[in-house]
Structures are given as C-alpha cells and as structure tokens.
Design a protein around this motif. Structure first.
Motif, PDB file in Angstrom:
ATOM      1  N   THR A  87       0.658  -1.299  -0.089  1.00  0.00           N
ATOM      2  CA  THR A  87       0.047   0.068   0.037  1.00  0.00           C
ATOM      3  C   THR A  87       1.042   1.095  -0.050  1.00  0.00           C
ATOM      4  O   THR A  87       2.054   1.299   0.517  1.00  0.00           O
ATOM      5  N   GLY A  88       0.299   2.371  -0.493  1.00  0.00           N
ATOM      6  CA  GLY A  88       1.039   3.599  -0.391  1.00  0.00           C
ATOM      7  C   GLY A  88       1.536   4.059  -1.868  1.00  0.00           C
ATOM      8  O   GLY A  88       1.281   3.469  -2.702  1.00  0.00           O
ATOM      9  N   SER A  89       1.949   5.204  -1.526  1.00  0.00           N
ATOM     10  CA  SER A  89       2.881   5.928  -2.778  1.00  0.00           C
ATOM     11  C   SER A  89       4.255   6.074  -2.587  1.00  0.00           C
ATOM     12  O   SER A  89       4.942   6.034  -1.492  1.00  0.00           O
ATOM     13  N   GLU A  90       5.090   6.088  -3.601  1.00  0.00           N
ATOM     14  CA  GLU A  90       6.572   6.182  -3.392  1.00  0.00           C
ATOM     15  C   GLU A  90       7.056   6.844  -4.784  1.00  0.00           C
ATOM     16  O   GLU A  90       6.293   6.918  -5.905  1.00  0.00           O
ATOM     17  N   ALA A  91       8.191   7.521  -4.540  1.00  0.00           N
ATOM     18  CA  ALA A  91       8.670   8.374  -6.055  1.00  0.00           C
ATOM     19  C   ALA A  91      10.360   8.247  -6.005  1.00  0.00           C
ATOM     20  O   ALA A  91      10.875   7.997  -4.814  1.00  0.00           O
ATOM     21  N   PHE A  92      10.507   8.246  -7.165  1.00  0.00           N
ATOM     22  CA  PHE A  92      11.900   8.023  -7.691  1.00  0.00           C
ATOM     23  C   PHE A  92      12.545   9.397  -8.029  1.00  0.00           C
ATOM     24  O   PHE A  92      11.824   9.986  -9.135  1.00  0.00           O
ATOM     25  N   TYR A  93      13.728   9.740  -7.986  1.00  0.00           N
ATOM     26  CA  TYR A  93      14.273  10.742  -8.544  1.00  0.00           C
ATOM     27  C   TYR A  93      15.606  10.129  -9.138  1.00  0.00           C
ATOM     28  O   TYR A  93      16.339   9.386  -8.699  1.00  0.00           O
ATOM     29  N   SER A  94      16.451  10.973  -9.915  1.00  0.00           N
ATOM     30  CA  SER A  94      17.556  10.761 -10.529  1.00  0.00           C
ATOM     31  C   SER A  94      18.946  10.657  -9.497  1.00  0.00           C
ATOM     32  O   SER A  94      19.070  11.763  -8.685  1.00  0.00           O
ATOM     33  N   LEU A 112       0.135  13.620  -0.980  1.00  0.00           N
ATOM     34  CA  LEU A 112      -0.797  12.173  -1.059  1.00  0.00           C
ATOM     35  C   LEU A 112      -0.861  11.588   0.192  1.00  0.00           C
ATOM     36  O   LEU A 112      -1.996  11.117   0.398  1.00  0.00           O
ATOM     37  N   GLU A 113       0.296  11.782   1.136  1.00  0.00           N
ATOM     38  CA  GLU A 113      -0.005  11.359   2.465  1.00  0.00           C
ATOM     39  C   GLU A 113      -0.922  12.012   3.147  1.00  0.00           C
ATOM     40  O   GLU A 113      -1.768  11.186   3.976  1.00  0.00           O
ATOM     41  N   ARG A 114      -1.539  13.185   2.751  1.00  0.00           N
ATOM     42  CA  ARG A 114      -2.365  13.971   3.442  1.00  0.00           C
ATOM     43  C   ARG A 114      -3.862  13.310   3.089  1.00  0.00           C
ATOM     44  O   ARG A 114      -4.958  13.755   3.737  1.00  0.00           O
ATOM     45  N   LEU A 115      -3.731  12.610   1.855  1.00  0.00           N
ATOM     46  CA  LEU A 115      -4.965  12.262   1.400  1.00  0.00           C
ATOM     47  C   LEU A 115      -5.199  11.008   1.909  1.00  0.00           C
ATOM     48  O   LEU A 115      -6.221  10.130   1.653  1.00  0.00           O
ATOM     49  N   GLY A 116      -4.215  10.172   2.553  1.00  0.00           N
ATOM     50  CA  GLY A 116      -4.571   9.176   3.185  1.00  0.00           C
ATOM     51  C   GLY A 116      -3.665   7.898   2.798  1.00  0.00           C
ATOM     52  O   GLY A 116      -3.707   6.762   3.193  1.00  0.00           O
ATOM     53  N   PHE A 117      -2.960   8.145   1.707  1.00  0.00           N
ATOM     54  CA  PHE A 117      -1.851   7.150   1.143  1.00  0.00           C
ATOM     55  C   PHE A 117      -0.732   6.934   2.023  1.00  0.00           C
ATOM     56  O   PHE A 117      -0.203   8.155   2.651  1.00  0.00           O
ATOM     57  N   ARG A 118      -0.356   5.730   2.472  1.00  0.00           N
ATOM     58  CA  ARG A 118       1.093   5.569   3.104  1.00  0.00           C
ATOM     59  C   ARG A 118       2.305   6.340   2.352  1.00  0.00           C
ATOM     60  O   ARG A 118       2.496   6.104   1.155  1.00  0.00           O
ATOM     61  N   ASN A 119       2.824   7.011   3.022  1.00  0.00           N
ATOM     62  CA  ASN A 119       4.197   7.537   2.328  1.00  0.00           C
ATOM     63  C   ASN A 119       5.364   6.581   2.360  1.00  0.00           C
ATOM     64  O   ASN A 119       6.149   6.520   3.303  1.00  0.00           O
ATOM     65  N   THR A 149       1.581   6.079  -7.951  1.00  0.00           N
ATOM     66  CA  THR A 149       0.795   6.916  -6.750  1.00  0.00           C
ATOM     67  C   THR A 149       0.090   6.080  -5.734  1.00  0.00           C
ATOM     68  O   THR A 149      -0.026   6.394  -4.967  1.00  0.00           O
ATOM     69  N   ALA A 150      -0.116   4.740  -6.409  1.00  0.00           N
ATOM     70  CA  ALA A 150      -0.740   3.825  -5.506  1.00  0.00           C
ATOM     71  C   ALA A 150      -0.667   2.421  -5.962  1.00  0.00           C
ATOM     72  O   ALA A 150      -0.238   2.129  -7.052  1.00  0.00           O
ATOM     73  N   PHE A 151      -1.251   1.584  -5.152  1.00  0.00           N
ATOM     74  CA  PHE A 151      -0.983  -0.042  -5.737  1.00  0.00           C
ATOM     75  C   PHE A 151      -2.123  -0.339  -6.447  1.00  0.00           C
ATOM     76  O   PHE A 151      -3.411  -0.402  -5.758  1.00  0.00           O
ATOM     77  N   MET A 158      -7.023   1.945  -4.191  1.00  0.00           N
ATOM     78  CA  MET A 158      -7.969   2.271  -5.473  1.00  0.00           C
ATOM     79  C   MET A 158      -9.220   3.013  -5.075  1.00  0.00           C
ATOM     80  O   MET A 158      -9.751   3.777  -5.535  1.00  0.00           O
ATOM     81  N   GLN A 159      -9.618   2.563  -3.582  1.00  0.00           N
ATOM     82  CA  GLN A 159     -10.913   3.155  -3.249  1.00  0.00           C
ATOM     83  C   GLN A 159     -10.519   4.454  -2.729  1.00  0.00           C
ATOM     84  O   GLN A 159     -11.104   5.461  -2.715  1.00  0.00           O
ATOM     85  N   LYS A 160      -9.273   5.028  -2.388  1.00  0.00           N
ATOM     86  CA  LYS A 160      -9.045   6.174  -2.042  1.00  0.00           C
ATOM     87  C   LYS A 160      -8.507   6.980  -3.068  1.00  0.00           C
ATOM     88  O   LYS A 160      -8.430   8.317  -2.998  1.00  0.00           O
ATOM     89  N   LEU A 161      -8.272   6.280  -4.349  1.00  0.00           N
ATOM     90  CA  LEU A 161      -7.708   7.324  -5.456  1.00  0.00           C
ATOM     91  C   LEU A 161      -8.958   7.962  -6.149  1.00  0.00           C
ATOM     92  O   LEU A 161      -9.583   7.488  -6.859  1.00  0.00           O
ATOM     93  N   ASN A 162      -8.817   9.115  -5.929  1.00  0.00           N
ATOM     94  CA  ASN A 162      -9.801  10.145  -6.562  1.00  0.00           C
ATOM     95  C   ASN A 162      -9.003  10.772  -7.422  1.00  0.00           C
ATOM     96  O   ASN A 162      -7.923  11.537  -7.048  1.00  0.00           O
ATOM     97  N   ILE A 163      -9.298  10.743  -8.785  1.00  0.00           N
ATOM     98  CA  ILE A 163      -8.090  11.272  -9.680  1.00  0.00           C
ATOM     99  C   ILE A 163      -8.098  12.734  -9.543  1.00  0.00           C
ATOM    100  O   ILE A 163      -7.107  13.212  -9.724  1.00  0.00           O
TER     101      ILE A 163
END
Length: 317
Positions: A87-94, A112-119, A149-151, A158-163
């Motif tokens: 679960t959650g969101s992750e990001a990659f940079y160079s 995204l964490e404030r929207l309820g996704f695990r950071n 963005t999410a799993f 997916m239930q949390k993901l409001n586009i």
C-alpha cells in the motif's frame, strides 16, 4: 514561466500493471491529463508524452523533454506487487539530481500522505551499472520524478484514489517547487481605484492613498462581511476581521460568478501582488488562474474555487 512535462506511463499495447479489471495505463493517463489541465489553468506551459491511449517510447519521450527545455518532469505510474498487496505512494528521482527533483518527489508524497496514502518515501533506484534504473530518469537532464501513485492491486488504495483530488495535490506540489514568478506590486493608482470603490460602495472613509495598508485590508473584509449579510442573511458583525464566524458564513465562489463578492476577492488578490487582475466583478479565466496560483502558493487544494479555506487564506492578512 516554468515549463513542466507531465508524462503518462505505459499506453496502447503496454497495459502496465493490471488488477481487478483496472489497467495501469488508463489510470496513468487520467491522472496525467487532470494534472496537466490544472497546471495549464494556473498559467504553466505543459508538455505531454500522450493524451490518449497510444503506445509510448521512453527514449523518444526523454528526447522530447530534453529538446523542449522543460524545467521539471513528472511521470505518473501505478504500483503493483506479488502476494499480499502492499500500500501507499513512492517516488523516484535521478542519481544526477541536484536537489530539486528530490524536493519535488518529497512534496508530492507529503501531499498524497495527507489524502490518506502511506508515504513509502522518495529515493534513487540504481541498476548494476550505477545508473538510474528507470529510463525516463536516466535519459533526461532536468529535475525529474517517477511517481508510483498507489497500488493498483490493493482495493483500499484504489478506493482512496480520486483522480481529481490526487491531480490537485500533484499540481500543487509542482507549483510550490517550481512557482510561477510573482508579478510586481500593483501601482499606487490601481490601489487608489480599489480604495475609492470601497468608499463608494460601502460608505467607508478610508484614505485613497495608494497604500495597501491595514485600513484598506480591513475594509475589504468589512465589504465581504457586508455582502454575506446582504445576500445570504448571515447577520455578521462588520468588524473587518476574518474570524471563525465569518469563515462559517462563507459561500463558495466559482468561475463564472459575477458581482461584488467576486470584486472583493479580485481586489484582495491584487493587494497580494496579482497586478495582472482587473477587479471587475467577473470571475473569468484570468481570475481563475490567479486563484489557482494563490492556492498552490498557500498549500491549498488547487481547484480554482474560492471556498472557506481559500477565503480564509486570502483575507487573513
């Protein structure tokens, strides 16, 4: 003005991850298009790799971003894993990043964490040769982020993901990291025009001195309180303080609105430096753009609607 590349991962014959009837390529595209629309409304120039369901080529996309001289790039993906869904969101940079890519990645994840996704964190991901694993990061030369963005295989994610909400969050993070240069302070003559209008419409007696001082700022709030009373029967004290009672009495002001409340919002934004605005009481595209820029700079949802949170930020001097 910053130019931002917003790319949608996968596409066409490449579905990306698939789960429960959901295709990653579709979610990536919907989110990319929504982010791009918000950024354009804020005044950004936006470059997309695709806006429909077509095949993409990472090398060509990287060459496009490099050749167009974009200031930052965000490529949008959905995550997936084997076994029990993560679960959650992750990001990659160079690995080549000098700081702005990491800053952008962390700002997006915080939103995204404030929207309820695990950071799940922002980090570099390297291959055996010590290069960026992800081609879009390896082949581009600007601050770039690959966002998971999410799993897609996690029903709760997916239930949390409001586009639209996720897009507003991502766009706000981009705007905070790569802000549009603030316009110069409005000339004194323009401020005098606002002061004279406030005196005429509301019977105030503030000095028309061209100075955006406490007296003028308080008069804007008094005018707003007066309109809430006149139009909506709020029975507010006309004290020039945007306190809890005034905030509770607010109504949403949307693009297309016309009248004195829109004028007061425009005037307050002008006093905050948006001298490209002409306070005329018409909530048109220029006003919407200023509202979105103000929302992004203030860490608010970038929706172009002047609701209670935006009004509180605008009038809290």
């Amino acid at each position: 003005m910053p130019k931002i590349a917003v790319f949608a991962g996968h596409g066409g014959s490449d579905y990306g991850a698939v789960s429960g009837g959901l295709k990653e390529k579709d979610l990536n595209l919907a989110l990319s298009n929504a982010v791009s629309d918000i950024l354009r409304r804020m005044g950004y120039e936006v470059l997309n790799n695709r806006t429909t369901d077509v095949d993409r080529n990472i090398t060509r996309d990287a060459e496009l971003a490099n050749s167009q001289g974009v200031d930052a790039l965000v490529e949008i993906h959905m995550n997936s894993n084997e076994g029990t869904p993560a679960t959650g969101s992750e990001a990659f940079y160079s690995v080549k990043d000098t700081g702005k890519g990491q800053q952008l990645a962390e700002t997006i994840l915080s939103g995204l964490e404030r929207l309820g996704f695990r950071n799940r964190g922002a980090r570099v991901h390297l291959n055996a040769a010590g290069q960026d694993t992800f081609g879009i990061l390896r082949l581009t030369n600007m601050p770039a982020v690959l966002l998971e963005t999410a799993f897609i295989n996690n029903p709760q994610d997916m239930q949390k993901l409001n586009i639209q909400t996720a897009a507003e969050t991502i766009a706000a993070a981009i705007a905070r990291t790569f802000p549009i240069t603030a316009p110069p302070v409005m000339p004194q003559q323009g401020i005098r025009g606002i002061q004279n209008t406030l005196n005429t419409r509301y019977g105030f007696n503030i000095a028309a001195d061209g100075i955006a001082g406490p007296q003028t700022r308080s008069a804007l709030v008094k005018g707003f309180q007066t309109e809430l009373n006149r139009q909506f029967g709020r029975n507010l004290a006309i004290d020039g303080v945007f306190g809890p009672a005034t905030r509770a009495a607010t109504v949403n002001i949307r693009p297309g609105a016309r009248g004195n409340m829109t004028y007061l919002i425009q005037a307050a934004l002008v006093l905050r430096g948006f001298d490209n605005l002409l306070p005329d009481g018409n909530f048109g595209p220029v006003t919407e753009r200023a509202v979105r820029q103000f929302q992004a700079a203030s860490g608010l949802a970038v929706d172009g609607i002047v609701g209670p949170n935006t009004q509180n930020a605008i009038f809290s001097w």
